[in-house]
Design a protein around this motif. Structure first.
Motif, short mmCIF file in Angstrom:
data_model
loop_
_atom_site.label_atom_id
_atom_site.label_comp_id
_atom_site.label_asym_id
_atom_site.label_seq_id
_atom_site.Cartn_x
_atom_site.Cartn_y
_atom_site.Cartn_z
N LYS A 95 -57.86 -114.76 -89.88
CA LYS A 95 -56.70 -114.40 -89.23
C LYS A 95 -56.73 -114.20 -87.88
O LYS A 95 -56.18 -114.62 -86.96
N ASP A 96 -58.01 -113.69 -87.32
CA ASP A 96 -58.21 -113.24 -86.15
C ASP A 96 -58.45 -114.47 -85.17
O ASP A 96 -58.02 -114.52 -84.08
N GLN A 97 -59.21 -115.43 -85.70
CA GLN A 97 -59.36 -116.62 -84.92
C GLN A 97 -58.18 -117.33 -84.80
O GLN A 97 -57.72 -117.63 -83.68
N SER A 98 -57.33 -117.62 -85.89
CA SER A 98 -56.03 -118.40 -85.76
C SER A 98 -55.22 -117.47 -84.54
O SER A 98 -54.22 -118.14 -83.84
N ALA A 99 -54.99 -116.12 -84.85
CA ALA A 99 -54.19 -115.25 -83.93
C ALA A 99 -54.79 -115.48 -82.52
O ALA A 99 -53.66 -115.75 -81.42
N THR A 100 -56.04 -115.59 -82.23
CA THR A 100 -56.24 -115.69 -80.69
C THR A 100 -56.00 -116.97 -80.25
O THR A 100 -55.41 -117.30 -79.15
N LEU A 101 -56.25 -118.19 -81.27
CA LEU A 101 -55.93 -119.47 -80.81
C LEU A 101 -54.47 -119.48 -80.38
O LEU A 101 -54.02 -120.15 -79.56
N GLU A 102 -53.79 -118.87 -81.45
CA GLU A 102 -52.07 -119.00 -81.14
C GLU A 102 -52.02 -118.58 -79.78
O GLU A 102 -51.00 -118.89 -79.09
N ASP A 103 -52.29 -117.19 -79.62
CA ASP A 103 -52.15 -116.70 -78.32
C ASP A 103 -52.34 -117.21 -77.30
O ASP A 103 -51.64 -117.47 -76.08
N ILE A 104 -53.73 -117.89 -77.12
CA ILE A 104 -54.08 -118.79 -76.01
C ILE A 104 -53.00 -120.02 -75.86
O ILE A 104 -52.69 -120.25 -74.87
#
Length: 234
Positions: A95-104
């Motif tokens: 989830k953290d990885q996805s969230a960071t990717l989404e943010d970027i």
DNA sequence: CTCGTCAAACCGATGG
DNA sequence: CCATCGGTTTGACGAG
């Protein structure tokens, strides 16, 4: 126990964590949801579908056969094991990885190689994974936008059709009036007169003679549509 | 890079 | 409750 091993082996070969299997072929094969014994000693039952996220694969033999991996393990795909047998192993991002990717992605939908590498390092992913993620994300964003645009165009089309119908009716009424006892120039009120163009038989409001009524309505609507959607010419 | 596609993982519905 | 099915999401890949 041999049966268990045989089952797992056939699943591994048949469902192909390796071989390419079409959807139809897959449907013929046993579902991955199948419950079966993973431990050769028959001590542990694994529901592969629902519990695959649990860290149950303690048996190296079974692990090798099933190629399952816990999500909390390093997500970097092992390329040797990934492509050597033609498999396409999919690793779920956290989830953290996805969230960071989404943010970027919200900030920048494309990254340069250095940025990709930095992000990959930060998220403990491979450069290629970040690259692919952004490619997929762009493609799917575009697809969604296309669907939205399509829906919008449909509604516009419906509106224009309605408008066209309404104008046709109006024209019919005016023609009926023209045929009737009243003169060509219909006295509507003191201030306005509605005239009929003698050449094309379209009604003309005052000061509209040079443009030509109905087609302008359509043209304007079309222009509005193009402006709002950003289409370069319908 | 985009586009089309595959396939693993996931999820809700359903039936026994 | 559980197994199964069918549909969806999404990571990965090859072609152009």
């Amino acid at each position: 126990m041999e049966d268990d091993e045989a089952c797992i082996t056939s699943l591994s070969l048949g469902l192909g964590m390796g071989s390419h299997v079409t959807k139809k072929e897959k449907q013929k094969l046993p579902s991955l949801d199948l419950t079966f014994q993973i431990c050769p000693k028959g001590e542990q039952t694994i529901h592969v579908d629902k519990q695959r996220q649990q860290h149950l694969l303690h048996d190296d033999k079974a692990k090798g056969l099933l190629c399952l991996k816990h999500p909390t393990e390093n997500n970097s795909p092992d390329s040797s094991n990934n492509s050597s047998n033609g498999s396409r192993k999919k690793l779920k991002l956290t989830k953290d990885q996805s969230a960071t990717l989404e943010d970027i992605f919200k900030l920048h939908s494309t990254l340069n190689p250095a940025q990709k590498q930095a992000l990959a390092d930060q998220l403990n992913l491979k450069h290629r994974q970040v690259e692919v993620w952004f490619q997929n994300r762009r493609a799917r964003t575009k697809l969604k936008q296309t669907e939205v645009d399509c829906e919008f165009l449909k509604k516009c089309c419906e509106k224009l059709t309605d408008e066209n119908l309404r104008l046709k009716k109006e024209l019919q009424e005016l023609r009926a009036q023209k045929i009737g006892p009243k003169p060509l120039y219909i006295q509507l009120s003191k201030a306005t007169t509605l005239s009929i163009c003698s050449s094309c038989e379209k009604e003309l409001k005052p000061n509209e003679g040079k443009k030509g009524g109905i087609s302008d309505v359509v043209r304007n609507s079309s222009q509005k549509l193009q402006n709002s959607v950003g289409v370069k010419g319908i």
